[in-house]
Scaffold this motif. Structure first.
Motif, PDB file in Angstrom:
ATOM      1  N   SER A  77      -5.668  26.430  62.551  1.00 24.26           N
ATOM      2  CA  SER A  77      -4.881  26.647  61.206  1.00 24.26           C
ATOM      3  C   SER A  77      -4.829  27.951  60.780  1.00 24.26           C
ATOM      4  O   SER A  77      -4.017  28.441  59.864  1.00 24.26           O
ATOM      5  N   TYR A  78      -5.523  28.917  61.548  1.00 23.78           N
ATOM      6  CA  TYR A  78      -5.670  30.313  61.220  1.00 23.78           C
ATOM      7  C   TYR A  78      -4.768  31.018  62.338  1.00 23.78           C
ATOM      8  O   TYR A  78      -4.911  30.558  63.514  1.00 23.78           O
ATOM      9  N   THR A  79      -3.990  32.017  62.127  1.00 20.64           N
ATOM     10  CA  THR A  79      -3.154  32.655  63.070  1.00 20.64           C
ATOM     11  C   THR A  79      -3.769  34.078  63.279  1.00 20.64           C
ATOM     12  O   THR A  79      -4.031  34.707  62.527  1.00 20.64           O
ATOM     13  N   SER A  80      -3.834  34.453  64.543  1.00 21.29           N
ATOM     14  CA  SER A  80      -4.465  35.444  65.250  1.00 21.29           C
ATOM     15  C   SER A  80      -3.594  36.795  64.747  1.00 21.29           C
ATOM     16  O   SER A  80      -2.504  36.526  64.736  1.00 21.29           O
ATOM     17  N   LEU A  81      -4.201  37.767  64.520  1.00 19.57           N
ATOM     18  CA  LEU A  81      -3.643  39.073  64.135  1.00 19.57           C
ATOM     19  C   LEU A  81      -3.115  39.741  65.695  1.00 19.57           C
ATOM     20  O   LEU A  81      -2.439  40.742  65.223  1.00 19.57           O
ATOM     21  N   MET A  82      -3.510  39.436  66.689  1.00 17.20           N
ATOM     22  CA  MET A  82      -3.220  39.946  67.867  1.00 17.20           C
ATOM     23  C   MET A  82      -1.454  39.623  67.978  1.00 17.20           C
ATOM     24  O   MET A  82      -0.957  38.489  67.917  1.00 17.20           O
ATOM     25  N   GLY A  83      -0.971  40.604  68.341  1.00 16.34           N
ATOM     26  CA  GLY A  83       0.584  40.544  68.368  1.00 16.34           C
ATOM     27  C   GLY A  83       1.165  40.853  66.952  1.00 16.34           C
ATOM     28  O   GLY A  83       2.436  41.097  66.763  1.00 16.34           O
ATOM     29  N   GLN A  84       0.394  40.948  65.806  1.00 14.41           N
ATOM     30  CA  GLN A  84       0.966  41.184  64.623  1.00 14.41           C
ATOM     31  C   GLN A  84       0.731  42.498  64.165  1.00 14.41           C
ATOM     32  O   GLN A  84       1.558  43.162  63.478  1.00 14.41           O
ATOM     33  N   LEU A  85      -0.496  42.927  64.501  1.00  9.11           N
ATOM     34  CA  LEU A  85      -0.666  44.418  64.253  1.00  9.11           C
ATOM     35  C   LEU A  85      -0.281  45.473  65.026  1.00  9.11           C
ATOM     36  O   LEU A  85      -0.202  45.128  66.439  1.00  9.11           O
ATOM     37  N   ASN A  86       0.140  46.328  64.672  1.00 10.46           N
ATOM     38  CA  ASN A  86       0.617  47.312  65.653  1.00 10.46           C
ATOM     39  C   ASN A  86      -0.361  47.856  66.901  1.00 10.46           C
ATOM     40  O   ASN A  86      -1.505  48.166  66.697  1.00 10.46           O
ATOM     41  N   GLY A  87       0.119  47.490  68.018  1.00  7.65           N
ATOM     42  CA  GLY A  87      -0.605  47.777  69.138  1.00  7.65           C
ATOM     43  C   GLY A  87      -1.824  47.001  69.662  1.00  7.65           C
ATOM     44  O   GLY A  87      -2.495  47.100  70.488  1.00  7.65           O
ATOM     45  N   PHE A  88      -2.069  45.996  68.866  1.00  8.75           N
ATOM     46  CA  PHE A  88      -2.961  44.930  69.102  1.00  8.75           C
ATOM     47  C   PHE A  88      -2.472  43.796  70.014  1.00  8.75           C
ATOM     48  O   PHE A  88      -1.960  42.837  69.746  1.00  8.75           O
ATOM     49  N   ASP A  89      -2.835  43.822  71.142  1.00 11.17           N
ATOM     50  CA  ASP A  89      -2.318  43.256  72.402  1.00 11.17           C
ATOM     51  C   ASP A  89      -3.144  41.905  72.339  1.00 11.17           C
ATOM     52  O   ASP A  89      -4.085  41.655  72.028  1.00 11.17           O
ATOM     53  N   LYS A  90      -2.513  40.645  72.767  1.00 14.28           N
ATOM     54  CA  LYS A  90      -3.019  39.488  73.080  1.00 14.28           C
ATOM     55  C   LYS A  90      -3.842  39.441  74.125  1.00 14.28           C
ATOM     56  O   LYS A  90      -3.216  39.835  75.214  1.00 14.28           O
ATOM     57  N   VAL A  91      -5.126  38.813  74.024  1.00 15.06           N
ATOM     58  CA  VAL A  91      -5.835  38.291  75.442  1.00 15.06           C
ATOM     59  C   VAL A  91      -6.184  36.887  74.797  1.00 15.06           C
ATOM     60  O   VAL A  91      -6.302  36.292  73.732  1.00 15.06           O
ATOM     61  N   ASN A  92      -6.813  36.224  76.100  1.00 13.96           N
ATOM     62  CA  ASN A  92      -7.270  34.842  76.010  1.00 13.96           C
ATOM     63  C   ASN A  92      -8.775  34.998  76.264  1.00 13.96           C
ATOM     64  O   ASN A  92      -9.144  35.767  76.992  1.00 13.96           O
ATOM     65  N   PHE A  93      -9.380  34.020  75.173  1.00 19.92           N
ATOM     66  CA  PHE A  93     -10.976  34.122  75.309  1.00 19.92           C
ATOM     67  C   PHE A  93     -11.319  32.867  75.846  1.00 19.92           C
ATOM     68  O   PHE A  93     -10.906  31.932  75.514  1.00 19.92           O
ATOM     69  N   GLU A  94     -12.270  32.689  76.763  1.00 24.99           N
ATOM     70  CA  GLU A  94     -12.701  31.356  77.209  1.00 24.99           C
ATOM     71  C   GLU A  94     -13.564  30.824  76.080  1.00 24.99           C
ATOM     72  O   GLU A  94     -14.886  31.111  75.754  1.00 24.99           O
ATOM     73  N   THR A  95     -13.358  29.506  75.972  1.00 27.94           N
ATOM     74  CA  THR A  95     -13.889  28.766  74.767  1.00 27.94           C
ATOM     75  C   THR A  95     -14.207  27.487  74.894  1.00 27.94           C
ATOM     76  O   THR A  95     -14.277  26.478  74.195  1.00 27.94           O
ATOM     77  N   GLU A  96     -14.148  27.108  76.498  1.00 24.96           N
ATOM     78  CA  GLU A  96     -14.328  25.708  76.880  1.00 24.96           C
ATOM     79  C   GLU A  96     -15.470  25.080  76.503  1.00 24.96           C
ATOM     80  O   GLU A  96     -15.739  23.855  76.345  1.00 24.96           O
ATOM     81  N   GLU A  97     -16.774  25.637  76.839  1.00 25.08           N
ATOM     82  CA  GLU A  97     -18.041  25.572  76.590  1.00 25.08           C
ATOM     83  C   GLU A  97     -18.154  25.325  75.029  1.00 25.08           C
ATOM     84  O   GLU A  97     -17.534  25.959  74.152  1.00 25.08           O
ATOM     85  N   GLU A  98     -19.240  24.642  74.642  1.00 28.81           N
ATOM     86  CA  GLU A  98     -19.642  24.827  73.346  1.00 28.81           C
ATOM     87  C   GLU A  98     -20.170  26.317  72.836  1.00 28.81           C
ATOM     88  O   GLU A  98     -21.000  26.854  73.103  1.00 28.81           O
TER      89      GLU A  98
END
Length: 448
Positions: A77-98
């Motif tokens: 329900s929260y929206t990442s700031l990546m891609g919203q702030l100037n120059g803040f590129d989107k990346v993916n973080f591994e969160t499959e494990e607990e």
């Protein structure tokens, strides 16, 4: 000897029991207390290291953004700031494990905060105490380590982002050159410090398209003629300070927030360390979050949202300060009205127009009003740690209005700087509220 062995065994049992894994470890961190404590420690370090108001806004913003990015990973329900702030590129973080996300957010905050300051050991010690308490509460070792690792990965991305904002390059830019032109800013007593951060408009904003996007009207045309508008504005400051009520003095001192206050006793000169304007408003943000009963995710959002507004506010404000480079009331009044006159507050070391408190306070107030609504009661105890009493407000806008007029009571700004600064801050606050999205509802609200 047997008694010593028994004592050692008991101690080992206590330690072992303390570190037992807690099946209900998710309840160890529910509210924002740990994040707020980390932010307060960062304030202590900013004061200790004597960072300027613009630099302090940078130090607050990036760690808060890092913590919020973890919140966005934890809750869709929260929206990442990546891609919203100037120059803040989107990346993916591994969160499959607990992952224990509140811990990851704290780890992200501490790592970025440590990268922003000089006295790293002060933050490191605070982090170790917090982590020990969380681990002792029973967070499983592997989950603990994995969560810290994720938080530090997010931190690394935010730190890399921060390194591209031109801050480090600006450390080698030329210092401000004082001129002999009558209308221009001159260093003020008692320390006669050089102009602080004359190139802050070259720092990359988070949301603004450029530092001059919300350019204020220029100051009143300079004049020393007694019947001129500029002279009348100086007289307004002169008379305001000379006729302050006790309440107005209290307001001036409450919102002083000058990290450069210098005291002189005989031949000895020493600094009095104080919170910055941004630090005061980050304190208000923390108070609001706690008062509203926000969970750790809501707290992370509040700190990040406020930090973004303050960061861009100082860029916008400093852009105008060194464009107009206007003389301060103290200098003008001493030269043309009364050579013995002193302002209520010590004049900070940068030009007059526009007022930093006016811009930053109103920008932060609009951002916080978007999050918490209006009215919203504020028991502002931010300055208690620095020897000042609590002040109470019925809204963030009411607090901002008082911070704004405090600069007249303090004798450090002409009214156009105060009024135009407030207007700039409000416009910027509206812009932040329109431009950035942190949650799907993103309306005025109080977290349940």
């Amino acid at each position: 000897m047997s008694k010593m062995k028994n004592l050692a065994l008991v101690l080992l049992m206590i330690v072992g029991f303390a570190c037992q894994e807690n099946k209900n470890y998710q309840d160890v961190i529910t509210d924002g207390e740990y994040l707020i404590a980390a932010q307060l420690k960062l304030t202590d370090v900013i004061i200790h290291d004597i960072f300027s108001p613009p630099v302090a806004s940078r130090i607050y913003a990036y760690p808060s953004i890092a913590a919020f990015e973890v919140a966005a990973l934890a809750d869709p329900s929260y929206t990442s700031l990546m891609g919203q702030l100037n120059g803040f590129d989107k990346v993916n973080f591994e969160t499959e494990e607990e992952i224990y996300y509140p811990l990851a957010a704290l780890a992200a905050y501490y790592k970025v905060g440590t990268a922003m300051i000089f006295s790293e050991d002060m933050v490191q010690e605070h982090k170790e105490k917090a982590f020990k308490a969380i681990r002792t509460a029973g967070v499983p070792k592997k989950v603990f380590e994995r969560s810290v690792a994720l938080g530090e990965q997010v931190a690394d991305h935010v730190i890399a982002y921060s390194k591209k904002d031109n801050y480090h390059e600006s450390r080698s830019f030329e210092k401000y050159t004082v001129t002999n032109e009558a209308h221009t800013w001159q260093p003020t007593p008692p320390a006669y410090m050089e102009g602080i951060e004359p190139h802050w408009n070259k720092i990359r904003p988070f949301l603004m398209e450029s530092a001059d996007q919300f350019q204020s009207p220029p100051p009143t045309a300079f004049s020393t003629e007694p019947d001129s508008q500029f002279f009348k504005e100086a007289e307004e400051v002169f008379h305001a300070v000379n006729n302050l009520t006790p309440e107005q003095k209290d307001i001036a001192y409450f919102w002083d927030c000058n990290p450069y206050k210098v005291n002189v006793k005989g031949h000895v000169m020493f600094a009095e360390k104080k919170i910055t304007p941004g630090g005061h408003w980050m304190g208000i943000a923390s108070i609001a979050s706690k008062s509203a009963g926000q969970d750790w995710k809501g707290t992370a959002e509040t700190l990040a949202y406020t930090g973004i507004a303050l960061f861009d506010a100082f860029i916008a404000c400093w852009d105008e300060k060194y464009r107009s480079a206007l003389i301060r009331p103290e200098t003008y009044i001493n030269k043309y009205i009364d050579e013995d006159w002193l302002p209520t507050l010590q004049t900070p070391p940068f030009p007059e127009h526009t007022s930093g408190h006016s811009v930053a306070s109103n920008a932060a107030a609009e951002a916080l009003t978007k999050l918490f609504g209006e009215p919203f009661y504020i028991y502002d105890s931010t300055e208690v740690a620095y020897g000042l009493p609590v002040r109470e407000f019925n809204s963030f806008r009411e607090a901002a209005a008082e911070a704004t007029i405090s600069r007249l009571y303090g004798g450090i700004h002409f009214m156009p700087a105060i009024e135009f600064g407030a207007e700039k801050g409000k416009k910027l606050g509206f812009y932040v509220n329109e431009k950035v999205k942190t949650k799907s509802d993103n309306l005025a609200r109080i977290e349940d």
